[in-house]
Design a protein around this motif. Structure first.
Motif, PDB file in Angstrom:
ATOM      1  N   GLY A  79       0.675  -1.278  -0.200  1.00 49.10           N
ATOM      2  CA  GLY A  79      -0.012  -0.085   0.090  1.00 49.10           C
ATOM      3  C   GLY A  79       1.251   1.424   0.127  1.00 49.10           C
ATOM      4  O   GLY A  79       0.381   2.524   0.102  1.00 49.10           O
ATOM      5  N   VAL A  80       2.126   1.296  -0.212  1.00 45.73           N
ATOM      6  CA  VAL A  80       2.828   2.122  -0.196  1.00 45.73           C
ATOM      7  C   VAL A  80       2.368   2.840  -1.529  1.00 45.73           C
ATOM      8  O   VAL A  80       2.785   2.771  -3.223  1.00 45.73           O
ATOM      9  N   GLN A  81       2.259   4.647  -1.913  1.00 40.99           N
ATOM     10  CA  GLN A  81       1.929   5.594  -3.023  1.00 40.99           C
ATOM     11  C   GLN A  81       3.148   5.366  -2.988  1.00 40.99           C
ATOM     12  O   GLN A  81       4.328   5.984  -2.477  1.00 40.99           O
ATOM     13  N   PHE A  82       3.386   5.690  -4.636  1.00 39.31           N
ATOM     14  CA  PHE A  82       4.646   5.862  -5.624  1.00 39.31           C
ATOM     15  C   PHE A  82       4.410   7.592  -6.821  1.00 39.31           C
ATOM     16  O   PHE A  82       3.815   7.509  -7.010  1.00 39.31           O
ATOM     17  N   MET A  83       5.168   9.003  -5.639  1.00 40.62           N
ATOM     18  CA  MET A  83       5.444   9.834  -6.874  1.00 40.62           C
ATOM     19  C   MET A  83       6.699   9.367  -7.558  1.00 40.62           C
ATOM     20  O   MET A  83       7.845  10.367  -7.186  1.00 40.62           O
ATOM     21  N   PHE A  84       7.642   8.726  -8.660  1.00 38.95           N
ATOM     22  CA  PHE A  84       8.488   8.817  -9.575  1.00 38.95           C
ATOM     23  C   PHE A  84       8.118  10.503  -9.839  1.00 38.95           C
ATOM     24  O   PHE A  84       7.336  11.104 -10.304  1.00 38.95           O
ATOM     25  N   LEU A  85       9.817  10.482 -10.431  1.00 38.83           N
ATOM     26  CA  LEU A  85       9.793  11.631 -11.489  1.00 38.83           C
ATOM     27  C   LEU A  85       9.555  12.958 -10.580  1.00 38.83           C
ATOM     28  O   LEU A  85       8.591  13.747 -11.106  1.00 38.83           O
ATOM     29  N   HIS A  86       9.738  13.032  -9.273  1.00 38.98           N
ATOM     30  CA  HIS A  86       9.310  14.260  -8.682  1.00 38.98           C
ATOM     31  C   HIS A  86      10.696  14.525  -7.736  1.00 38.98           C
ATOM     32  O   HIS A  86      11.288  13.800  -6.661  1.00 38.98           O
ATOM     33  N   ASN A  87      11.021  15.671  -7.590  1.00 40.15           N
ATOM     34  CA  ASN A  87      12.199  16.100  -6.677  1.00 40.15           C
ATOM     35  C   ASN A  87      11.915  16.811  -5.496  1.00 40.15           C
ATOM     36  O   ASN A  87      11.117  18.333  -6.139  1.00 40.15           O
ATOM     37  N   PRO A  88      12.269  17.118  -4.115  1.00 37.20           N
ATOM     38  CA  PRO A  88      11.506  17.666  -2.784  1.00 37.20           C
ATOM     39  C   PRO A  88      12.336  19.707  -3.307  1.00 37.20           C
ATOM     40  O   PRO A  88      13.613  18.949  -3.885  1.00 37.20           O
ATOM     41  N   VAL A  89      11.875  19.901  -3.223  1.00 35.45           N
ATOM     42  CA  VAL A  89      12.764  21.364  -3.378  1.00 35.45           C
ATOM     43  C   VAL A  89      12.855  22.394  -2.357  1.00 35.45           C
ATOM     44  O   VAL A  89      13.001  22.724  -1.990  1.00 35.45           O
ATOM     45  N   ALA A  90      11.624  21.647  -1.479  1.00 40.22           N
ATOM     46  CA  ALA A  90      11.976  22.353   0.063  1.00 40.22           C
ATOM     47  C   ALA A  90      10.804  21.752   1.167  1.00 40.22           C
ATOM     48  O   ALA A  90       9.165  21.284   0.889  1.00 40.22           O
ATOM     49  N   VAL A  91      10.706  21.781   1.809  1.00 38.36           N
ATOM     50  CA  VAL A  91       9.975  21.207   3.658  1.00 38.36           C
ATOM     51  C   VAL A  91       8.952  22.542   3.590  1.00 38.36           C
ATOM     52  O   VAL A  91       9.420  23.767   3.778  1.00 38.36           O
ATOM     53  N   LEU A  92       7.405  22.138   4.030  1.00 41.33           N
ATOM     54  CA  LEU A  92       7.135  23.650   4.055  1.00 41.33           C
ATOM     55  C   LEU A  92       6.641  23.098   5.815  1.00 41.33           C
ATOM     56  O   LEU A  92       6.431  22.110   6.166  1.00 41.33           O
ATOM     57  N   THR A  93       6.185  23.802   5.674  1.00 44.42           N
ATOM     58  CA  THR A  93       6.112  24.243   7.698  1.00 44.42           C
ATOM     59  C   THR A  93       4.816  25.134   8.045  1.00 44.42           C
ATOM     60  O   THR A  93       4.532  26.068   7.169  1.00 44.42           O
ATOM     61  N   ASP A  94       4.313  25.281   8.982  1.00 42.51           N
ATOM     62  CA  ASP A  94       3.181  25.989   8.936  1.00 42.51           C
ATOM     63  C   ASP A  94       3.947  26.696   9.952  1.00 42.51           C
ATOM     64  O   ASP A  94       4.921  27.383  10.624  1.00 42.51           O
ATOM     65  N   THR A  95       3.310  27.914  11.170  1.00 43.30           N
ATOM     66  CA  THR A  95       3.734  28.990  11.483  1.00 43.30           C
ATOM     67  C   THR A  95       4.610  28.766  12.837  1.00 43.30           C
ATOM     68  O   THR A  95       5.581  29.762  12.911  1.00 43.30           O
ATOM     69  N   ALA A  96       4.084  27.419  13.246  1.00 44.86           N
ATOM     70  CA  ALA A  96       4.538  27.154  14.402  1.00 44.86           C
ATOM     71  C   ALA A  96       5.688  25.783  14.187  1.00 44.86           C
ATOM     72  O   ALA A  96       6.353  25.807  14.814  1.00 44.86           O
ATOM     73  N   GLY A  97       6.017  25.738  12.797  1.00 44.83           N
ATOM     74  CA  GLY A  97       7.179  25.403  12.256  1.00 44.83           C
ATOM     75  C   GLY A  97       7.600  24.284  12.292  1.00 44.83           C
ATOM     76  O   GLY A  97       7.767  23.218  12.129  1.00 44.83           O
ATOM     77  N   VAL A  98       5.795  23.108  12.327  1.00 47.25           N
ATOM     78  CA  VAL A  98       5.614  22.040  12.338  1.00 47.25           C
ATOM     79  C   VAL A  98       5.325  21.728  11.241  1.00 47.25           C
ATOM     80  O   VAL A  98       4.940  22.253  10.078  1.00 47.25           O
ATOM     81  N   VAL A  99       5.869  20.654  10.538  1.00 48.85           N
ATOM     82  CA  VAL A  99       6.088  20.189   9.131  1.00 48.85           C
ATOM     83  C   VAL A  99       4.311  19.891   8.667  1.00 48.85           C
ATOM     84  O   VAL A  99       4.051  19.325   9.276  1.00 48.85           O
ATOM     85  N   ASN A 100       4.048  20.658   7.469  1.00 47.92           N
ATOM     86  CA  ASN A 100       2.845  20.537   6.461  1.00 47.92           C
ATOM     87  C   ASN A 100       2.833  20.085   5.113  1.00 47.92           C
ATOM     88  O   ASN A 100       1.683  19.783   4.275  1.00 47.92           O
ATOM     89  N   GLY A 101       4.379  19.659   4.832  1.00 51.99           N
ATOM     90  CA  GLY A 101       3.834  19.023   3.528  1.00 51.99           C
ATOM     91  C   GLY A 101       5.062  19.800   2.416  1.00 51.99           C
ATOM     92  O   GLY A 101       6.142  20.175   3.580  1.00 51.99           O
ATOM     93  N   VAL A 102       5.770  18.608   1.651  1.00 54.06           N
ATOM     94  CA  VAL A 102       6.937  19.231   0.843  1.00 54.06           C
ATOM     95  C   VAL A 102       6.044  19.493   0.054  1.00 54.06           C
ATOM     96  O   VAL A 102       5.700  19.324  -0.972  1.00 54.06           O
ATOM     97  N   ARG A 103       7.370  20.886  -1.125  1.00 55.85           N
ATOM     98  CA  ARG A 103       7.152  21.153  -2.124  1.00 55.85           C
ATOM     99  C   ARG A 103       7.668  20.078  -3.343  1.00 55.85           C
ATOM    100  O   ARG A 103       8.896  19.964  -3.518  1.00 55.85           O
ATOM    101  N   VAL A 104       7.748  19.408  -4.174  1.00 54.76           N
ATOM    102  CA  VAL A 104       8.797  18.875  -5.183  1.00 54.76           C
ATOM    103  C   VAL A 104       8.241  19.981  -6.662  1.00 54.76           C
ATOM    104  O   VAL A 104       7.198  20.437  -6.824  1.00 54.76           O
ATOM    105  N   GLU A 105       8.876  19.425  -7.383  1.00 52.81           N
ATOM    106  CA  GLU A 105       8.536  19.299  -8.770  1.00 52.81           C
ATOM    107  C   GLU A 105       9.419  18.279  -9.670  1.00 52.81           C
ATOM    108  O   GLU A 105       9.927  17.389  -9.437  1.00 52.81           O
ATOM    109  N   ARG A 106       7.866  18.549 -10.594  1.00 47.80           N
ATOM    110  CA  ARG A 106       8.132  17.583 -12.345  1.00 47.80           C
ATOM    111  C   ARG A 106       9.366  17.177 -12.673  1.00 47.80           C
ATOM    112  O   ARG A 106       9.985  18.200 -13.036  1.00 47.80           O
ATOM    113  N   MET A 107       9.660  16.330 -12.712  1.00 46.48           N
ATOM    114  CA  MET A 107      11.122  16.320 -14.342  1.00 46.48           C
ATOM    115  C   MET A 107      10.620  14.718 -15.266  1.00 46.48           C
ATOM    116  O   MET A 107       9.925  14.339 -14.990  1.00 46.48           O
TER     117      MET A 107
END
Ligand code: FAD
Length: 967
Positions: free
Chosen positions: A620-648
């Protein structure tokens, strides 16, 4: 254990064993039986006591080898051997009274047990008649012994070759009519006993049948020997084995006995097959004992735990072969005369030899063979990337799936018994091995076996390195690591945990104040890598090492029952697609998270083993191939809430042949609460920084000689990930073994430093093989092309064929379904291979064709030179080694070299010159047109062919002038 004191053949299929069993002999009476078990795992065989001698303390049993167990008994149990179990006497003794005229009828297996009863009845003062039946004279035995105690002995044979012609029942019927007996005792096959009962019934002669053959445990426990006697259920082992034959329900008994027939027949056939294999492979020493077409084309599948079930537990996913599955898979190995798989194994396990033992069910012997080269068979059988190592070199892989060598290794490791280790006398030298990962363990084992006093110093509180803290238990159960590490203790290796070399003491301390003569550094590459992108230092961005260590080493999956928390959320992104990433994804899944893999290349480029990738997908693992992380996103408290990725997108291949990921500028945000970075590791600097003068390569790894693993410091050797960077278990073990060999030389030389050639210890990223210095990174591992002949249209598969010619006719081969080459130089490599193979085959055929000893010698040398070139290509381009030529002439050779004449040896040499000139020309023509990566290869090959031409021209001149040539 019960020792066999006498073993003798009575007939070709009937044997007796006199066995030392004093307690049984002292209590035995005629008519009783024993239970024999040959060894662990063997069945319990009920056998009537044929004779016993209380004074000698022996019991005699007679067995006709009919089924699988009795055949094994016949073949493997001789004087001096022992049976594992010999239980008895069982059953009630025959009642021996003064009956008058007693007739004992024995048939087949029943003849031997007739003997003690006959003797007992005679000794009790009865008149005895003995009727025994055999199929023919050859199978008859004990006629003298029986005649000694019988007033009349009637021998019957089915074919009339001895005694009366016909069955024992006919003789019995005649006897009843002429001289009515008072008692008949029948012992033998069920049908015979029933027939005897039917013969005596009309005359009302009391008849006893001995039912010992139906017993299973013989101790009154299992009830399998139940029998209806006068409608009442009785038990042969408790109430019998002798019963009134007229009251026994034989039909019911025979019906029940038939239930094992199919299994018994299959077991007997299997045993016969194994014996044949043993004869062929071990006794006659033959190889290539079966044809490819007799082989199952695909591997026996590995049983695995259901994906849904396993995604919630840490129980092992792959369940391992059963014995029958292992044997079936072993049957796929053709036992090549020139095996190539061994060269694909970094520790050079003698693979065909271990499979040979397995083929005859000698699992312990198979383990012995593996352990000569590897102390971690159960580990390596589970985690090695065999598909790019030994299995990629398997000869049958050219036509079908290779032999599942890894699965067989795992089976043998798990099920074989380790023999007591052989340790050389002490050398009086002490060596410190730093790190207890695969490199350290392998090094320590070899040194200890050679008589060195070895101490492993390990920084953690447990042993095993990555095996323990990196690879999760659902891939490698902890008890497997424990068991294999325990093998080291058996060799006398001392293991000290909680010792951080570089902190607790330095390498210099070890070599001076602590008195070690040499040190091996196997400290791995345990420092994590990060992405270097914004937001990466947020709380829930963790390294793969930290995540896996918290779970695998500190039991974080059981928090709060255990003190260490893991600290991941419900929505996890793992960056990377190597084995480490797969482990993180699957561990996070088991902790209940939704998990997604983000990887900048495509699935085809993912460095993880295909099997791991598939298992992750199934869980049940999902795969996002051909994507490269460019930033880790955080909320105002500095808690991780996402990853910004660029399609390759995939661009041109890099120097390794892998297509480069190219940014597209398309950005997406992926919601998550945890990011695990699984991007490979770096050398841990604790040892390297604290060892003065230790040379490192440009990446910070220890620089060591690729052959001896010697560093620049005298007495200091290094191997495994700390030299190569993150690689594989088996490569680390290979380095450990090489180091051990060099360290022994070093110790032998009284402490002189080994020569050190520093290289960067590169590994091919595709097949993980160590690369030579002249290796250009063109990897042809597993590269097989399908070809079609332009003339006969026959399809052939392989990397290349001699002269690019069809093996069936003289047609030219054209590639079909040619996958995109992994490297532009591949075509050049293929041509080079073709020409070298053609040359080799020509010289082998020429040597076979000529009667002249000198000429034959010369052609054999030239063939050996071509083989050397082939070996260089195989090594440099990571290719599958080709099969050896069989000496027959491929028509393609004739076509390529002009008409071949065998009568004139000089003409053969001329033809060799023509062939070599054509080969040179072929390469010269391509130099200018070739891509840069191929140009050097063509130049090198052209030069080699020129050398051969020159050599042959000189040789021809010498031959013509009757002079000695160069060869
Ligand atoms: P390690 O296994 O790293 O062992 C080094 C040991 O040295 C450790 O026990 C460490 O604690 C100890 N040490 C470090 N510093 C010191 C010090 N200063 N003093 C004393 N002791 C010290 N390979 C495969 O073949 N198949 C796989 O499926 C596979 N999966 C993997 C999964 C993960 C998560 C990881 C991280 C790696 C995987 N690998 C796999 C790679 C493989 O495990 C390594 O290549 C191999 O373990 C390297 O062995 P080593 O002995 O060089 O180092």
């Amino acid at each position: 254990m019960f020792r066999i004191v006498r073993h003798q053949a009575l007939t070709p299929s009937t044997f007796f064993w006199e066995v030392e069993a004093p307690d049984v002999a002292a209590a035995a009476r005629a008519g009783q039986f024993v239970m024999v078990r040959l060894h662990d795992g063997a069945e319990r065989i009920p056998l009537t006591i044929a004779d016993f001698n209380a004074v000698r303390g022996t019991v005699t049993i007679v067995v006709q080898a009919l089924g699988r167990s009795t055949a094994e008994m016949r073949d493997k149990y001789h004087e001096g051997d022992t049976f594992a179990d010999f239980v008895g006497p069982l059953g009630m003794p025959t009642e021996i009274g003064h009956e008058g005229h007693v007739v004992l009828v024995g048939g087949g297996l029943g003849v031997a047990p007739v003997f003690p009863q006959l003797r007992a009845f005679k000794e009790a003062g009865n008149r005895t008649t003995c009727i025994v039946g055999f199929r023919n004279e050859e199978l008859a035995f004990w006629r003298d012994e029986l005649g000694q105690w019988a007033d009349e002995l009637i021998v019957c044979t089915d074919d009339g070759s001895a005694g009366r012609h016909g069955l024992v029942t006919a003789a019995l019927a005649e006897l009843i009519a002429a001289d009515r007996p008072d008692l008949v005792v029948a012992i033998g096959p069920m049908v015979m006993m029933r027939a005897c009962a039917e013969v005596t019934r009309p005359a009302g002669v009391h008849t006893v049948a001995s039912l010992n053959t139906i017993m299973v445990d013989g101790t009154g426990m299992c009830g399998s020997c139940r029998v209806s006697v006068d409608g009442v259920t009785r038990f042969a082992c408790v109430d019998g084995p002798d019963f009134d034959a007229h009251a026994v329900d034989f039909d019911e008994l025979m019906q029940r006995n038939r239930r094992f027939k199919p299994e018994e027949a299959a077991a007997a056939a299997d045993y016969e097959h194994r014996c044949q294999v043993e004869q062929t492979l071990f006794v006659d020493g033959k190889r290539t004992y079966k044809k490819l077409r007799e082989i199952e084309p695909t591997k026996v599948p590995m049983p695995v735990r259901d994906a849904e079930v396993r995604s919630h537990t840490f129980d092992e996913v792959s369940l391992g072969y059963s014995l029958s599955e292992a044997l079936r898979e072993a049957e796929r190995c053709i036992q090549c005369s020139r095996p190539t798989c061994i060269s694909g194994c970094p520790v050079a396990i003698d693979i065909p030899r271990f499979i040979r033992h397995l083929l005859v069910k000698d699992v312990d012997g198979a383990l012995g063979v593996i352990r000569e080269a590897s102390i971690l068979p159960s580990v390596c059988g589970r985690v090695c990337p065999q598909e790019t190592q030994c299995e990629s070199q398997c000869v049958i892989a050219r036509k079908m799936e290779p032999v599942a060598i890894g699965r067989l290794e795992r089976f043998v490791g798990d099920h074989g018994k380790v023999a007591a280790p052989v340790i050389a006398p002490s050398l009086g030298k002490r060596v410190a091995v730093v790190g207890s990962g695969p490199a350290g363990l392998a090094c320590a084992a070899d040194l200890a076996r050679a008589g060195v006093d070895v101490t492993i110093l390990e920084a953690l509180h447990v042993t095993g390195g990555v095996l323990r803290y990196g690879i999760p238990s659902f891939r490698l159960p902890r008890e497997i690591i424990d068991r294999e590490v325990a093998g080291l203790l058996d060799l006398g290796v001392r293991i000290e945990t909680d010792k951080v070399v570089g902190r607790t003491f330095t390498v210099e301390d070890l070599l001076t104040t602590r008195g070690f003569a040499a040190v091996f550094l196997g400290v791995g590459a345990g420092a994590p890598s990060f992405l270097g992108i914004p937001g990466e230092n947020a709380g829930r961005v963790i390294s793969a090492n930290e995540f896996l260590t918290r779970v695998n080493l500190m039991g974080g999956d059981r928090f709060p029952d255990i003190d260490t928390p893991v600290g991941i959320g419900r929505d996890v992104v793992v960056v990377g697609a190597g084995n480490t990433a797969m482990d993180c994804l699957r561990v996070a899944r088991r902790l209940g998270a939704e998990v997604r893999c983000v990887y900048r290349r495509s699935r085809a480029e993912a460095p993880a083993r295909l099997e791991e990738l598939q298992h992750a997908e199934e869980e049940g693992v999902q795969f996002m191939f051909l994507h490269n992380p460019v930033a880790v996103l955080t909320d105002t408290a500095g808690v991780v809430n996402g990853v910004r990725v660029e399609r390759m997108e995939l661009g041109e291949p890099d120097e390794w042949g892998r297509r480069r990921p190219m940014p597209t500028g398309e950005i997406t945000d992926v919601a998550c609460d945890t990011v695990i970075v699984a991007l490979g590791t770096n050398p841990n600097p604790i040892v390297t920084r604290n060892t003065a003068g230790l040379a490192l390569d440009q990446r910070g790894y220890v620089a060591a000689d690729p052959v001896t693993q010697a560093t620049n410091l005298p007495g200091v050797f290094a191997g495994g990930d700390i030299v190569t960077g993150g690689a594989t278990v088996i490569l680390a073990m290979g380095a450990g073994r090489r180091a051990a060999a060099a360290m022994l030389d070093y110790l032998d030389g009284g402490g002189e430093a080994s020569p050190v050639t520093l290289t960067d210890g590169r590994l091919c990223p595709r097949c993980h093989r160590p690369m030579d210095e002249d290796d250009e990174g063109v990897c042809c591992a597993g590269s097989v092309v399908a070809w079609r002949c332009t003339e006969c249209a026959k399809r052939s598969e392989g990397f290349a064929f001699p002269y690019g010619r069809c093996p069936a006719c003289d047609g030219t081969l054209e590639p079909i379904d040619l996958a995109e080459p992994a490297h532009e130089a591949m075509e050049a490599v293929r041509h080079a291979f073709e020409i070298e193979l053609g040359g080799r085959d020509f010289y082998i055929a020429a040597a076979a064709a000529t009667d002249d000893g000198t000429m034959r010698d010369m052609f054999e040398r030239l063939a050996a030179m071509e083989r050397e070139h082939i070996d260089t290509l195989v090594r440099r381009y990571h290719m599958p080694p080709p099969p050896e030529a069989d000496g027959s002439l491929n028509p393609g050779i004739l076509q390529a070299g002009g008409p071949m004449t065998f009568d004139d040896p000089l003409a053969l040499v001329e033809m060799a010159i023509t062939l070599e000139q054509r080969a040179e020309q072929f390469f010269l023509e391509r130099i200018d047109r070739a891509a840069p990566a191929a140009r050097d290869l063509y130049c090198e090959l052209a030069a080699e062919e020129r050398e051969h031409v020159d050599l042959l021209v000189t040789e021809l001149a010498a031959l013509r002038a009757n002079r000695r040539g160069l060869l």
